[in-house]
Design a protein around this motif. Structure first.
Motif, PDB file in Angstrom:
ATOM      1  N   ASN A  44       0.970  -0.778   0.156  1.00  0.00           N
ATOM      2  CA  ASN A  44      -0.055   0.034  -0.061  1.00  0.00           C
ATOM      3  C   ASN A  44       0.909   1.109   0.423  1.00  0.00           C
ATOM      4  N   ARG A  45       2.129   1.317  -0.215  1.00  0.00           N
ATOM      5  CA  ARG A  45       3.228   2.545   0.275  1.00  0.00           C
ATOM      6  C   ARG A  45       3.020   3.580   1.102  1.00  0.00           C
ATOM      7  N   VAL A  46       2.432   2.817   2.310  1.00  0.00           N
ATOM      8  CA  VAL A  46       2.561   3.476   3.063  1.00  0.00           C
ATOM      9  C   VAL A  46       3.064   2.911   4.262  1.00  0.00           C
ATOM     10  N   SER A  47       3.567   3.847   5.767  1.00  0.00           N
ATOM     11  CA  SER A  47       4.290   3.829   7.079  1.00  0.00           C
ATOM     12  C   SER A  47       2.750   3.471   8.333  1.00  0.00           C
ATOM     13  N   LEU A  48       2.444   2.934   8.503  1.00  0.00           N
ATOM     14  CA  LEU A  48       1.815   3.113  10.040  1.00  0.00           C
ATOM     15  C   LEU A  48       2.496   3.262  10.678  1.00  0.00           C
ATOM     16  N   THR A  49       1.797   3.506  12.115  1.00  0.00           N
ATOM     17  CA  THR A  49       2.350   4.264  12.922  1.00  0.00           C
ATOM     18  C   THR A  49       1.231   3.242  13.965  1.00  0.00           C
ATOM     19  N   ASN A  50       2.528   3.118  15.089  1.00  0.00           N
ATOM     20  CA  ASN A  50       2.031   1.994  16.093  1.00  0.00           C
ATOM     21  C   ASN A  50       0.920   1.663  15.944  1.00  0.00           C
ATOM     22  N   SER A  51       0.583   2.721  16.741  1.00  0.00           N
ATOM     23  CA  SER A  51      -1.299   2.836  17.028  1.00  0.00           C
ATOM     24  C   SER A  51      -2.227   2.184  16.016  1.00  0.00           C
ATOM     25  N   GLU A  52      -1.736   2.687  15.065  1.00  0.00           N
ATOM     26  CA  GLU A  52      -2.333   3.097  13.531  1.00  0.00           C
ATOM     27  C   GLU A  52      -2.693   0.936  13.018  1.00  0.00           C
ATOM     28  N   PHE A  53      -1.480   0.427  13.305  1.00  0.00           N
ATOM     29  CA  PHE A  53      -1.822  -0.749  12.783  1.00  0.00           C
ATOM     30  C   PHE A  53      -2.541  -1.726  13.612  1.00  0.00           C
ATOM     31  N   VAL A  54      -1.514  -1.339  15.203  1.00  0.00           N
ATOM     32  CA  VAL A  54      -2.398  -2.510  16.153  1.00  0.00           C
ATOM     33  C   VAL A  54      -4.290  -1.804  16.133  1.00  0.00           C
ATOM     34  N   ARG A  55      -4.569  -0.846  15.570  1.00  0.00           N
ATOM     35  CA  ARG A  55      -6.177  -0.559  15.355  1.00  0.00           C
ATOM     36  C   ARG A  55      -6.072  -1.077  14.151  1.00  0.00           C
ATOM     37  N   LEU A  56      -6.049  -1.169  12.791  1.00  0.00           N
ATOM     38  CA  LEU A  56      -5.694  -1.720  11.407  1.00  0.00           C
ATOM     39  C   LEU A  56      -6.277  -2.826  12.378  1.00  0.00           C
ATOM     40  N   MET A  57      -5.107  -3.599  12.721  1.00  0.00           N
ATOM     41  CA  MET A  57      -5.039  -5.221  12.866  1.00  0.00           C
ATOM     42  C   MET A  57      -6.864  -5.486  13.272  1.00  0.00           C
ATOM     43  N   ASP A  58      -6.572  -4.722  14.472  1.00  0.00           N
ATOM     44  CA  ASP A  58      -8.460  -4.597  15.621  1.00  0.00           C
ATOM     45  C   ASP A  58      -9.679  -4.672  14.275  1.00  0.00           C
ATOM     46  N   GLU A  59      -9.335  -4.084  13.341  1.00  0.00           N
ATOM     47  CA  GLU A  59     -10.617  -4.139  12.365  1.00  0.00           C
ATOM     48  C   GLU A  59     -10.453  -5.232  11.195  1.00  0.00           C
ATOM     49  N   ILE A  60      -9.173  -5.944  10.886  1.00  0.00           N
ATOM     50  CA  ILE A  60      -9.062  -6.597   9.806  1.00  0.00           C
ATOM     51  C   ILE A  60      -9.530  -8.246  10.718  1.00  0.00           C
ATOM     52  N   ILE A  61      -9.020  -8.055  11.706  1.00  0.00           N
ATOM     53  CA  ILE A  61      -9.241 -10.198  11.860  1.00  0.00           C
ATOM     54  C   ILE A  61     -10.437  -9.803  12.435  1.00  0.00           C
ATOM     55  N   SER A  62     -10.971 -10.946  11.864  1.00  0.00           N
ATOM     56  CA  SER A  62     -12.144 -11.801  12.189  1.00  0.00           C
ATOM     57  C   SER A  62     -12.279 -12.691  12.077  1.00  0.00           C
ATOM     58  N   SER A  63     -13.224 -13.365  13.448  1.00  0.00           N
ATOM     59  CA  SER A  63     -13.405 -14.914  13.118  1.00  0.00           C
ATOM     60  C   SER A  63     -14.450 -15.454  12.192  1.00  0.00           C
ATOM     61  N   ASP A  64     -15.528 -14.234  11.499  1.00  0.00           N
ATOM     62  CA  ASP A  64     -16.088 -14.534  10.242  1.00  0.00           C
ATOM     63  C   ASP A  64     -15.929 -14.424   8.964  1.00  0.00           C
ATOM     64  N   VAL A  65     -16.126 -15.479   8.638  1.00  0.00           N
ATOM     65  CA  VAL A  65     -15.375 -15.593   7.299  1.00  0.00           C
ATOM     66  C   VAL A  65     -15.762 -15.105   6.221  1.00  0.00           C
ATOM     67  N   PHE A  66     -17.318 -14.801   5.883  1.00  0.00           N
ATOM     68  CA  PHE A  66     -17.741 -14.304   4.901  1.00  0.00           C
ATOM     69  C   PHE A  66     -17.207 -12.849   5.090  1.00  0.00           C
ATOM     70  N   ALA A  67     -17.420 -11.821   6.178  1.00  0.00           N
ATOM     71  CA  ALA A  67     -16.309 -10.409   6.099  1.00  0.00           C
ATOM     72  C   ALA A  67     -14.441 -10.448   6.119  1.00  0.00           C
ATOM     73  N   SER A  68     -14.541 -11.459   6.113  1.00  0.00           N
ATOM     74  CA  SER A  68     -12.733 -11.904   5.713  1.00  0.00           C
ATOM     75  C   SER A  68     -12.424 -11.708   4.558  1.00  0.00           C
ATOM     76  N   ALA A  69     -13.332 -12.961   3.705  1.00  0.00           N
ATOM     77  CA  ALA A  69     -13.354 -13.004   2.256  1.00  0.00           C
ATOM     78  C   ALA A  69     -13.231 -11.462   1.742  1.00  0.00           C
ATOM     79  N   LYS A  70     -14.857 -10.899   2.190  1.00  0.00           N
ATOM     80  CA  LYS A  70     -14.930  -9.956   1.471  1.00  0.00           C
ATOM     81  C   LYS A  70     -13.687  -8.418   1.811  1.00  0.00           C
ATOM     82  N   LEU A  71     -13.323  -8.552   2.953  1.00  0.00           N
ATOM     83  CA  LEU A  71     -11.548  -7.479   3.379  1.00  0.00           C
ATOM     84  C   LEU A  71     -10.645  -7.413   2.163  1.00  0.00           C
TER      85      LEU A  71
END
Length: 104
Positions: A44-71
């Motif tokens: 994505n040609r970007v540098s994330l701060t540590n807190s941005e990375f933690v928030r990103l991980m919280d947003e993309i990690i899911s036990s919902d297979v459908f939501a993960s496939a959509k992402l």
């Protein structure tokens, strides 16, 4: 009797035969997250701060297979610390058919 380590070795050998690259340095969750961050930032040609990375991980990690496939299929938006949007993908949707070395 087959042991768990023998099954694991057999699986690794089969994946290597399929041209996957064995990464012995990725041996725990922390190493996996570091590798993911490097690949995400490069794609994505970007540098994330540590807190941005933690928030990103919280947003993309899911036990919902459908939501993960959509992402995985779509371009997504993430709000940066400064309030600007970051449009990102989790896979290379532009050159999806290009052969790239797989790392695991």
């Amino acid at each position: 009797m087959t042991t768990e380590s023998q099954i694991e070795k057999s699986l690794i050998d089969k994946l290597i035969d399929l041209k996957y690259t064995y990464r012995p340095d990725i041996c725990d969750r922390n190493a996996l997250e570091i590798n993911f961050r490097e690949k995400f930032e490069a794609l994505n040609r970007v540098s994330l701060t540590n807190s941005e990375f933690v928030r990103l991980m919280d947003e993309i990690i899911s036990s919902d297979v459908f939501a993960s496939a959509k992402l995985l299929r779509e371009r997504n938006t993430f709000e940066r610390e400064d309030g600007t949007p970051l449009h990102y993908t989790l896979v290379n949707v532009k050159d999806w058919c290009q052969k790239i070395p797989l790392r695991w």
